[in-house]
Design an enzyme around this catalytic site. Structure first.
Site, short mmCIF file in Angstrom:
data_model
loop_
_atom_site.label_atom_id
_atom_site.label_comp_id
_atom_site.label_asym_id
_atom_site.label_seq_id
_atom_site.Cartn_x
_atom_site.Cartn_y
_atom_site.Cartn_z
CG ASP A 44 -0.39 -0.16 2.53
OD1 ASP A 44 0.90 -0.08 2.55
OD2 ASP A 44 -1.32 -0.08 3.50
CB SER A 45 4.57 1.88 -0.16
OG SER A 45 4.74 0.75 -1.14
CG ASP A 83 0.17 -3.86 2.04
OD1 ASP A 83 0.17 -4.92 2.96
OD2 ASP A 83 0.89 -3.23 1.97
CE LYS A 113 3.15 -6.01 3.65
NZ LYS A 113 2.63 -4.93 4.52
CD GLU A 115 0.59 -1.79 8.11
OE1 GLU A 115 0.14 -0.74 9.10
OE2 GLU A 115 0.90 -1.28 6.90
CD GLU A 181 7.81 -0.32 7.30
OE1 GLU A 181 6.89 -1.22 7.16
OE2 GLU A 181 8.18 0.72 7.20
O1 KIV Z 1 3.39 -1.17 1.42
C1 KIV Z 1 4.66 -1.51 1.76
O2 KIV Z 1 5.47 -1.26 0.68
C2 KIV Z 1 5.16 -2.79 2.57
C3 KIV Z 1 6.67 -2.80 2.61
C4 KIV Z 1 7.32 -1.61 3.18
C5 KIV Z 1 6.89 -3.83 3.23
O3 KIV Z 1 4.27 -2.60 3.26
#
Ligand code: KIV
Length: 264
Positions: A44-45, A83, A113, A115, A181
């Protein structure tokens, strides 16, 4: 080459360190897949790197689905992990299952994924029980940036103890890998040594089983944003900028297109 599965990734523990990277579209996924990277994350970056948001908090399910589908078209061998965005899995287990399932059903992802630590155990178990492979993510969890900021996590003994307990709880819940992280390298080593699933570090030192970097960071797409944990393997931003400037110059001078780029 056989496609990577979550159990093959899990089986790399104690055998082989591996690199992973975020991807956000068809082209980045295709390049990373061709490089032989076994796990690609549509992180989600995306919010910051591609959509220009300030944080990941404003990223939506629809944006993640759209980009995951594009990335899946460029992925032939790697395991594609998507994510789960903010609020797509926190409200109820039923919503988490529905949203995680959409990534597999509609967007070509192989796994998701999410969190959080011990508080996510029942959600992770529910997803895994329904056939959805899950990667955990603890330490600096960017979806909680309004609470914790972008700060290294686990420096205080109590915080370190919580991260160690969270890691074990996530493994017990059935996750096949765990992102760590921004935590001190010795703590990441302790956690890595205590688990039977691979840890994937970002800003967590050299002892993790795997590493992940954001595509745009590792390729040097930005002029003046390089966090300490990033290594730039290229300066692609400079290359793109100078190529564009050369193109503009040649068009203005009349040297492009030349005869070799023109039809008789
Ligand atoms: O969204 C992302 O890029 C991430 C990574 C930093 C693990 O969650």
């Amino acid at each position: 080459m056989n496609p990577w599965t979550s159990s093959r990734i899990r089986g790399l523990k104690h055998k082989q360190k591996f690199a992973t990277v975020t991807v956000f579209d068809y082209t980045s996924a295709k390049l990373a897949d061709q490089a032989g990277i076994p796990l690609l994350l549509v992180g989600d970056s995306l919010g910051m790197t591609v959509l220009g948001h300030e944080s990941t908090v404003t990223v939506t399910m629809e944006q993640m689905l759209h980009h995951t589908l594009a990335a899946s078209r460029g992925t032939s061998h790697a395991l594609l992990v998507a994510d789960l965005p903010f609020l797509s899995y926190q409200i109820s287990e039923a919503e988490a299952l529905r949203n995680a399932g959409r990534f597999l059903q509609e967007a070509g992802a192989d796994a998701v994924k999410l969190e959080g630590g011990a508080e996510r155990v029942s959600t992770i178990s529910r997803l895994v029980a329904n056939g959805i492979p899950v990667t955990g993510h603890i330490g600096l969890t960017p979806q909680s940036v309004k609470q914790i900021g972008y700060k290294v996590q686990g420096r205080e003994p109590a915080q370190a103890a919580k991260l160690k307990a969270d890691a074990l709880a996530i493994q017990e819940a059935g996750a096949f890998a765990l992102v760590l992280e921004a935590c001190p390298a010795p703590l990441a080593k302790e956690i890595t040594d205590s688990l039977e699933i691979p840890t994937i570090g970002i800003g967590a030192g050299p002892h993790c089983d795997a590493q992940i970097l954001v595509f745009h960071d590792l390729l040097g797409m930005y002029e003046n944003f390089t966090p300490k944990f990033v290594k730039q393997y290229a300066k692609v931003g400079d290359l793109i900028r100078s190529s564009l400037q050369e193109y503009v110059h040649e068009v203005e001078q009349g040297s492009f297109p030349g005869p070799e780029h023109s039809y008789d």
